[in-house]
Scaffold this motif. Structure first.
Motif, PDB file in Angstrom:
ATOM      1  N   TYR A 100       0.710  -1.249   0.134  1.00 26.13           N
ATOM      2  CA  TYR A 100      -0.055   0.142  -0.025  1.00 26.13           C
ATOM      3  C   TYR A 100       0.768   1.305   0.234  1.00 26.13           C
ATOM      4  CZ  TYR A 100      -4.853  -1.343   0.770  1.00 26.13           C
ATOM      5  OH  TYR A 100      -6.197  -1.786   0.799  1.00 26.13           O
ATOM      6  N   THR A 101       0.364   2.295  -0.706  1.00 25.97           N
ATOM      7  CA  THR A 101       0.783   3.564  -0.187  1.00 25.97           C
ATOM      8  C   THR A 101      -0.357   4.464  -0.900  1.00 25.97           C
ATOM      9  OG1 THR A 101       2.509   5.020  -0.778  1.00 25.97           O
ATOM     10  CG2 THR A 101       1.712   4.124  -2.672  1.00 25.97           C
ATOM     11  N   THR A 102      -0.417   5.519   0.219  1.00 27.63           N
ATOM     12  CA  THR A 102      -1.507   6.493  -0.227  1.00 27.63           C
ATOM     13  C   THR A 102      -1.813   6.950  -1.719  1.00 27.63           C
ATOM     14  OG1 THR A 102      -2.023   6.815   2.065  1.00 27.63           O
ATOM     15  CG2 THR A 102      -2.968   8.445   0.639  1.00 27.63           C
ATOM     16  N   ASP A 103      -0.386   7.631  -1.952  1.00 24.60           N
ATOM     17  CA  ASP A 103      -0.400   8.296  -3.396  1.00 24.60           C
ATOM     18  C   ASP A 103       0.971   8.477  -3.725  1.00 24.60           C
ATOM     19  OD1 ASP A 103      -0.561  10.476  -5.206  1.00 24.60           O
ATOM     20  OD2 ASP A 103      -1.568  11.914  -4.173  1.00 24.60           O
ATOM     21  N   PRO A 104       1.283   8.031  -4.901  1.00 30.07           N
ATOM     22  CA  PRO A 104       2.555   7.951  -5.377  1.00 30.07           C
ATOM     23  C   PRO A 104       3.287   9.313  -5.482  1.00 30.07           C
ATOM     24  CG  PRO A 104       1.322   7.506  -7.212  1.00 30.07           C
ATOM     25  CD  PRO A 104       0.346   7.354  -6.111  1.00 30.07           C
ATOM     26  N   GLN A 105       2.348  10.526  -5.707  1.00 26.81           N
ATOM     27  CA  GLN A 105       2.711  11.996  -5.707  1.00 26.81           C
ATOM     28  C   GLN A 105       3.485  12.421  -4.267  1.00 26.81           C
ATOM     29  OE1 GLN A 105      -0.459  13.695  -7.415  1.00 26.81           O
ATOM     30  NE2 GLN A 105       0.174  13.769  -9.535  1.00 26.81           N
ATOM     31  N   MET A 106       3.178  11.570  -3.300  1.00 22.69           N
ATOM     32  CA  MET A 106       3.634  12.059  -1.860  1.00 22.69           C
ATOM     33  C   MET A 106       5.379  12.045  -1.738  1.00 22.69           C
ATOM     34  SD  MET A 106       3.123   8.807   0.553  1.00 22.69           S
ATOM     35  CE  MET A 106       1.718   9.832   1.334  1.00 22.69           C
ATOM     36  N   PHE A 107       5.765  11.361  -2.764  1.00 23.05           N
ATOM     37  CA  PHE A 107       7.505  11.065  -2.964  1.00 23.05           C
ATOM     38  C   PHE A 107       8.034  12.022  -3.795  1.00 23.05           C
ATOM     39  CE2 PHE A 107       5.351   6.770  -2.349  1.00 23.05           C
ATOM     40  CZ  PHE A 107       5.764   6.527  -1.079  1.00 23.05           C
ATOM     41  N   ARG A 108       8.862  12.846  -3.120  1.00 21.40           N
ATOM     42  CA  ARG A 108       9.407  13.851  -3.973  1.00 21.40           C
ATOM     43  C   ARG A 108      10.529  13.319  -4.771  1.00 21.40           C
ATOM     44  NH1 ARG A 108      12.404  16.935   0.830  1.00 21.40           N
ATOM     45  NH2 ARG A 108      12.594  15.055   1.591  1.00 21.40           N
ATOM     46  N   GLU A 109      10.697  14.135  -6.103  1.00 17.92           N
ATOM     47  CA  GLU A 109      11.410  13.738  -7.118  1.00 17.92           C
ATOM     48  C   GLU A 109      12.918  13.630  -6.643  1.00 17.92           C
ATOM     49  OE1 GLU A 109      11.113  13.216 -10.234  1.00 17.92           O
ATOM     50  OE2 GLU A 109       9.053  13.739 -10.534  1.00 17.92           O
ATOM     51  N   GLY A 110      13.644  12.514  -7.364  1.00 17.31           N
ATOM     52  CA  GLY A 110      15.005  12.280  -6.733  1.00 17.31           C
ATOM     53  C   GLY A 110      15.162  11.085  -5.915  1.00 17.31           C
ATOM     54  N   TYR A 111      15.736  11.294  -4.561  1.00 19.15           N
ATOM     55  CA  TYR A 111      15.857  10.015  -3.796  1.00 19.15           C
ATOM     56  C   TYR A 111      14.522   9.483  -3.347  1.00 19.15           C
ATOM     57  CZ  TYR A 111      16.408   7.690   0.605  1.00 19.15           C
ATOM     58  OH  TYR A 111      16.352   6.903   1.777  1.00 19.15           O
ATOM     59  N   GLU A 112      13.650  10.259  -2.941  1.00 22.66           N
ATOM     60  CA  GLU A 112      12.234   9.539  -2.573  1.00 22.66           C
ATOM     61  C   GLU A 112      11.715   8.658  -3.388  1.00 22.66           C
ATOM     62  OE1 GLU A 112      11.146  12.278   1.445  1.00 22.66           O
ATOM     63  OE2 GLU A 112       9.865  12.275  -0.434  1.00 22.66           O
ATOM     64  N   LEU A 113      11.616   9.235  -4.825  1.00 24.94           N
ATOM     65  CA  LEU A 113      10.646   8.811  -6.019  1.00 24.94           C
ATOM     66  C   LEU A 113      11.502   7.641  -6.491  1.00 24.94           C
ATOM     67  CD1 LEU A 113       8.284   8.638  -7.760  1.00 24.94           C
ATOM     68  CD2 LEU A 113       9.570  10.362  -9.190  1.00 24.94           C
ATOM     69  N   GLU A 114      12.945   7.755  -6.369  1.00 26.79           N
ATOM     70  CA  GLU A 114      13.824   6.686  -7.024  1.00 26.79           C
ATOM     71  C   GLU A 114      13.779   5.294  -6.016  1.00 26.79           C
ATOM     72  OE1 GLU A 114      17.552   8.259  -7.152  1.00 26.79           O
ATOM     73  OE2 GLU A 114      17.122   9.674  -8.813  1.00 26.79           O
ATOM     74  N   ARG A 115      13.693   5.542  -4.656  1.00 22.97           N
ATOM     75  CA  ARG A 115      13.609   4.352  -3.725  1.00 22.97           C
ATOM     76  C   ARG A 115      12.339   3.974  -3.843  1.00 22.97           C
ATOM     77  NH1 ARG A 115      17.205   1.843  -3.902  1.00 22.97           N
ATOM     78  NH2 ARG A 115      17.696   3.551  -5.517  1.00 22.97           N
ATOM     79  N   PHE A 116      10.950   4.612  -3.706  1.00 14.84           N
ATOM     80  CA  PHE A 116       9.816   4.007  -3.985  1.00 14.84           C
ATOM     81  C   PHE A 116       9.660   3.326  -5.197  1.00 14.84           C
ATOM     82  CE2 PHE A 116       5.600   4.480  -6.030  1.00 14.84           C
ATOM     83  CZ  PHE A 116       4.744   3.954  -5.023  1.00 14.84           C
ATOM     84  N   THR A 117      10.207   3.752  -6.346  1.00 15.14           N
ATOM     85  CA  THR A 117      10.053   3.237  -7.437  1.00 15.14           C
ATOM     86  C   THR A 117      10.485   1.844  -7.525  1.00 15.14           C
ATOM     87  OG1 THR A 117       9.979   5.279  -8.870  1.00 15.14           O
ATOM     88  CG2 THR A 117      10.510   3.217 -10.153  1.00 15.14           C
ATOM     89  N   SER A 118      11.929   1.651  -6.881  1.00 10.40           N
ATOM     90  CA  SER A 118      12.492   0.389  -6.625  1.00 10.40           C
ATOM     91  C   SER A 118      11.643  -0.769  -5.860  1.00 10.40           C
ATOM     92  CB  SER A 118      13.850   0.523  -5.997  1.00 10.40           C
ATOM     93  OG  SER A 118      13.653   1.000  -4.576  1.00 10.40           O
ATOM     94  N   ILE A 119      10.866  -0.273  -4.698  1.00  6.14           N
ATOM     95  CA  ILE A 119       9.983  -1.082  -4.144  1.00  6.14           C
ATOM     96  C   ILE A 119       8.834  -1.432  -5.026  1.00  6.14           C
ATOM     97  CG2 ILE A 119       8.584  -1.126  -2.059  1.00  6.14           C
ATOM     98  CD1 ILE A 119      11.007  -1.508  -0.925  1.00  6.14           C
TER      99      ILE A 119
END
Length: 213
Positions: A100-119
């Motif tokens: 689960y994640t509430t919204d993929p837009q909650m992850f900031r561009e760069g580190y957060e979005l890259e780490r979320f994408t890997s998961i």
């Protein structure tokens, strides 16, 4: 709370803070999932947490529409409407996990979005939406993993005892404890919750790698 426990502190999303450095502090979020509430989606909830010296000890996730209430006490278990619940211990590989994640837009561009994408690319299926209800689903054994960012302490203080009481694991992305005093220095609003230790360590391995802030 002021009347019954005048020495206790309060941290609230809606009404600000009072005596936030007290030994006992209540952390309140009257409506977690405002967008769901406003659009009639019954997956919002009320969060009530009690911390001692910054450590979450007791948590309540209450969903009034579905009349479901999770109560978690660290080292004493978690219940749903009075019945004991436990996290799942069947899925141990990310490739089999429902995340689960509430919204993929909650992850900031760069580190957060890259780490979320890997998961996201590693799990069986991502599921979006849910807010606090996502964590309740993990506590009840229906979901395996929650990955989120951009959270305030009022978003997770009540959730920590619910997950831990049910046998799950919850931390910041580096694997550190969620503590009121560490929100700005270690947590940065990034939270991972998992049904069991193996899933949690696998998630931490991906989330904490190549950290740049």
């Amino acid at each position: 709370i002021h009347r019954i426990h005048p020495t206790h502190g309060i941290i609230g999303e809606e009404f600000g803070n009072h005596n936030a450095d007290a030994e006992f502090v209540w952390v309140l979020d009257p409506i977690d999932g405002t967008k769901s509430f406003m659009t009639g989606k019954p997956l919002f909830g009320t969060l009530i947490g009690l911390c001692r010296d910054g450590v979450p000890l007791v948590g309540i996730i209450d969903q009034p529409v579905l009349e479901e209430r999770w109560v978690g006490i660290v080292h004493h278990g978690t219940t749903l409407n009075g019945q004991v619940v436990q996290t799942g211990d069947v899925v141990h590989d990310l490739s089999d996990a429902m995340m689960y994640t509430t919204d993929p837009q909650m992850f900031r561009e760069g580190y957060e979005l890259e780490r979320f994408t890997s998961i996201r690319d590693a799990v069986k299926s991502p599921v979006y939406g849910g807010d606090c209800y996502s964590y309740a689903c993990v506590a009840s054994g229906y979901a395996d993993l929650v990955i989120e960012a951009d959270l305030g302490v009022y978003d997770y203080a009540a959730i920590v005892p619910v997950i831990q009481g049910a046998g799950g694991y919850i931390s910041n992305w580096e694997g550190g404890d969620l503590h009121l005093d560490k929100h700005d220095t270690e947590c940065h609003g990034r939270v991972v919750a998992a049904a069991n230790h193996q899933l949690w360590t696998s998630a931490i391995d991906l989330l904490s790698s190549d950290t740049d802030g």
